[in-house]
Design a protein around this motif. Structure first.
Motif, mmCIF file in Angstrom:
data_model
loop_
_atom_site.group_PDB
_atom_site.id
_atom_site.type_symbol
_atom_site.label_atom_id
_atom_site.label_comp_id
_atom_site.label_asym_id
_atom_site.label_seq_id
_atom_site.Cartn_x
_atom_site.Cartn_y
_atom_site.Cartn_z
ATOM 1 N N VAL A 114 0.886 -1.148 0.105
ATOM 2 C CA VAL A 114 0.042 0.105 0.159
ATOM 3 C C VAL A 114 0.887 1.445 -0.002
ATOM 4 O O VAL A 114 0.403 2.237 -0.674
ATOM 5 C CB VAL A 114 -1.021 0.015 1.166
ATOM 6 N N ALA A 115 2.020 1.404 0.740
ATOM 7 C CA ALA A 115 2.686 2.293 1.039
ATOM 8 C C ALA A 115 3.094 3.218 -0.412
ATOM 9 O O ALA A 115 3.098 4.320 -0.803
ATOM 10 C CB ALA A 115 3.909 2.143 1.663
ATOM 11 N N PRO A 116 3.326 2.423 -1.510
ATOM 12 C CA PRO A 116 3.874 3.287 -2.711
ATOM 13 C C PRO A 116 3.000 3.787 -3.373
ATOM 14 O O PRO A 116 2.934 4.997 -3.818
ATOM 15 C CB PRO A 116 4.121 1.869 -3.625
ATOM 16 N N PHE A 117 1.727 3.336 -3.280
ATOM 17 C CA PHE A 117 0.319 3.758 -3.787
ATOM 18 C C PHE A 117 -0.019 5.052 -2.927
ATOM 19 O O PHE A 117 -0.569 6.087 -3.411
ATOM 20 C CB PHE A 117 -0.800 2.945 -3.904
ATOM 21 N N VAL A 118 0.278 4.970 -1.647
ATOM 22 C CA VAL A 118 -0.221 6.206 -0.842
ATOM 23 C C VAL A 118 0.837 7.418 -1.212
ATOM 24 O O VAL A 118 0.513 8.468 -1.184
ATOM 25 C CB VAL A 118 -0.003 6.082 0.670
ATOM 26 N N GLY A 119 2.081 7.094 -1.324
ATOM 27 C CA GLY A 119 3.159 8.081 -1.694
ATOM 28 C C GLY A 119 2.864 8.524 -3.197
ATOM 29 O O GLY A 119 3.091 9.725 -3.309
ATOM 30 N N LEU A 120 2.245 7.688 -4.132
ATOM 31 C CA LEU A 120 2.002 8.071 -5.345
ATOM 32 C C LEU A 120 0.665 9.265 -5.346
ATOM 33 O O LEU A 120 0.866 10.214 -6.301
ATOM 34 C CB LEU A 120 1.590 7.023 -6.197
ATOM 35 N N PHE A 121 -0.139 8.951 -4.535
ATOM 36 C CA PHE A 121 -1.160 9.952 -4.169
ATOM 37 C C PHE A 121 -0.763 11.147 -3.978
ATOM 38 O O PHE A 121 -1.089 12.248 -4.430
ATOM 39 C CB PHE A 121 -2.094 9.144 -3.169
ATOM 40 N N GLY A 122 0.228 11.242 -2.720
ATOM 41 C CA GLY A 122 0.777 12.544 -2.402
ATOM 42 C C GLY A 122 1.672 13.228 -3.293
ATOM 43 O O GLY A 122 1.438 14.406 -3.659
ATOM 44 N N THR A 123 2.127 12.380 -4.568
ATOM 45 C CA THR A 123 2.903 13.046 -5.567
ATOM 46 C C THR A 123 1.854 13.583 -6.461
ATOM 47 O O THR A 123 2.121 14.829 -6.811
ATOM 48 C CB THR A 123 3.714 11.876 -6.182
ATOM 49 N N VAL A 124 0.969 13.039 -6.818
ATOM 50 C CA VAL A 124 -0.094 13.215 -7.789
ATOM 51 C C VAL A 124 -0.669 14.818 -7.407
ATOM 52 O O VAL A 124 -0.973 15.790 -8.133
ATOM 53 C CB VAL A 124 -1.345 12.431 -8.090
ATOM 54 N N TRP A 125 -1.232 14.784 -6.177
ATOM 55 C CA TRP A 125 -1.543 15.837 -5.252
ATOM 56 C C TRP A 125 -0.616 17.050 -5.328
ATOM 57 O O TRP A 125 -1.137 18.223 -5.560
ATOM 58 C CB TRP A 125 -1.837 15.585 -3.882
ATOM 59 N N GLY A 126 0.677 16.798 -4.913
ATOM 60 C CA GLY A 126 1.481 17.850 -5.111
ATOM 61 C C GLY A 126 2.022 18.526 -6.629
ATOM 62 O O GLY A 126 2.137 19.555 -6.600
ATOM 63 N N ILE A 127 1.800 17.562 -7.431
ATOM 64 C CA ILE A 127 2.023 18.001 -8.908
ATOM 65 C C ILE A 127 0.786 18.787 -9.287
ATOM 66 O O ILE A 127 0.937 19.704 -9.850
ATOM 67 C CB ILE A 127 2.335 16.817 -9.861
ATOM 68 N N MET A 128 -0.422 18.475 -8.731
ATOM 69 C CA MET A 128 -1.648 19.189 -9.148
ATOM 70 C C MET A 128 -1.503 20.571 -8.746
ATOM 71 O O MET A 128 -1.782 21.591 -9.338
ATOM 72 C CB MET A 128 -2.731 18.588 -8.956
ATOM 73 N N ARG A 129 -0.964 20.393 -7.171
ATOM 74 C CA ARG A 129 -0.795 21.966 -6.733
ATOM 75 C C ARG A 129 0.431 22.608 -7.373
ATOM 76 O O ARG A 129 0.299 24.318 -7.551
ATOM 77 C CB ARG A 129 -0.399 21.589 -5.326
ATOM 78 N N SER A 130 1.250 21.998 -7.866
ATOM 79 C CA SER A 130 2.327 22.756 -8.619
ATOM 80 C C SER A 130 1.927 23.416 -9.985
ATOM 81 O O SER A 130 2.302 24.602 -10.149
ATOM 82 C CB SER A 130 3.602 21.885 -9.010
ATOM 83 N N PHE A 131 0.994 22.772 -10.844
ATOM 84 C CA PHE A 131 0.436 23.359 -11.893
ATOM 85 C C PHE A 131 -0.458 24.503 -11.534
ATOM 86 O O PHE A 131 -0.578 25.417 -12.287
ATOM 87 C CB PHE A 131 -0.365 22.353 -12.664
ATOM 88 N N THR A 132 -1.154 24.168 -10.577
ATOM 89 C CA THR A 132 -2.032 25.309 -10.000
ATOM 90 C C THR A 132 -1.207 26.742 -9.633
ATOM 91 O O THR A 132 -1.647 27.741 -10.061
ATOM 92 C CB THR A 132 -2.762 25.040 -8.988
ATOM 93 N N GLY A 133 -0.020 26.354 -8.960
ATOM 94 C CA GLY A 133 0.710 27.636 -8.639
ATOM 95 C C GLY A 133 1.510 28.118 -9.878
ATOM 96 O O GLY A 133 1.755 29.375 -10.108
#
Length: 230
Positions: free
Chosen positions: A141-160
Motif C-alpha cells: 500500500v505504501a507506494p500507492f499512498v506516496g503516489l497519491f501524495g505525488t499526484v496531489w503535489g504535482i496538481m498543486r504545482s500546476f496550479t501555482g
C-alpha cells in the motif's frame, strides 16, 4: 510569484520540503513516516523472535530425543512456551486420553494423534506469523499512498504555475520536488517491508517444516509403543 514555491536550491532539504508541502501532502508524508517506523519496529521484533524460537526449538528437540522417559520429560518441559513443546504436549495429552481405557483402538489412536499434533502445529504457525500481514500491507500500500501524495503535489504545482503565469524552473522545481519526495518516502517504507516479509515468511516456513518433522517423529515413537502393547 506564488509564495508557496518561493524556495531556492539551498532550502530543498527533506525538512524544508515537508514544511513547504500542502497539508494533504504533509498528512501523506507523516503517515508514511509512521508506517516506516512501525515497519522497522516489527522487523527487529520479528527477527529477534524468529531467532530465539529456532534456537529454543533446536534445544528442546535435542533434549527430547535424548530423553529416555517421555513422561518425565513431559513433566519437566511440557509447559515450555515453545511451538515444539506445545505440539509435544498436545500429543502426550491425546495419547493419555486414547490409552486410558482397557481396550486400545490402535488405528484410531494413531489417527487422533496425527490430527491433534497437526492442528497444534498449524495453530503455532498461525500465531508466529500473526504480524506478517502488517508488513505485507505496508509493502503493497505504501507506494500507492506516496503516489497519491505525488499526484496531489504535482496538481498543486500546476496550479501555482497558472497563478504565477511563469513556468520557469525556479517556480516549478520546488513543487515537483516536494511531490516526488512523497513517493520517495512511500518507497522508503515499502521496500524494507517487502524484503522483510519475504525473509520472515521463509523463516516461518522453515519453522513449520521443523514442527512437522518433530510431530512425525513423535508420532512414530508413540506408534511403536502401540505396536509393542497388547
Amino acid at each position: 510569484m506564488n509564495p508557496v514555491f518561493n524556495m531556492d536550491a539551498a532550502t530543498l532539504s527533506p525538512v524544508a520540503l515537508f514544511l513547504q508541502a500542502d497539508i494533504v501532502v504533509k498528512i501523506v508524508m507523516g503517515g508514511l513516516l509512521l508506517a516506516s517506523v512501525w515497519t522497522w519496529a516489527l522487523i527487529f521484533a520479528f527477527w529477534r523472535r524468529l531467532g530465539k524460537t529456532r534456537r529454543e526449538m533446536r534445544r528442546f528437540e535435542n533434549d527430547f530425543w535424548k530423553a529416555e522417559d517421555i513422561d518425565a520429560f513431559y513433566k519437566r518441559e511440557g509447559d515450555a512456551a515453545l511451538p515444539s513443546a506445545r505440539v509435544f504436549a498436545a500429543g502426550v495429552r491425546e495419547w493419555r486420553r486414547s490409552t486410558a481405557g482397557g481396550t486400545i483402538d490402535k488405528d484410531g489412536t494413531r489417527e487422533r494423534l496425527a490430527t491433534t499434533m497437526a492442528a497444534a502445529s498449524a495453530e503455532e504457525v498461525d500465531t508466529l506469523s500473526d504480524k506478517l500481514n502488517i508488513l505485507a500491507t505496508v509493502g503493497s500500500v505504501a507506494p500507492f499512498v506516496g503516489l497519491f501524495g505525488t499526484v496531489w503535489g504535482i496538481m498543486r504545482s500546476f496550479t501555482g504555475i497558472a497563478a504565477a503565469q511563469n513556468s520557469s524552473l525556479a517556480v516549478v522545481a520546488p513543487g515537483i520536488a516536494e511531490a516526488l519526495f512523497a513517493t520517495a518516502i512511500g518507497l522508503f517504507a515499502a521496500i524494507p517491508a517487502v524484503i522483510a516479509y519475504n525473509r520472515f515468511s521463509h523463516g516461518v516456513n522453515r519453522i513449520e517444516a521443523a514442527l512437522n518433522r518433530f510431530a512425525d517423529g513423535f508420532h512414530t515413537t508413540l506408534s511403536r509403543q502401540l505396536d509393542s502393547s497388547r
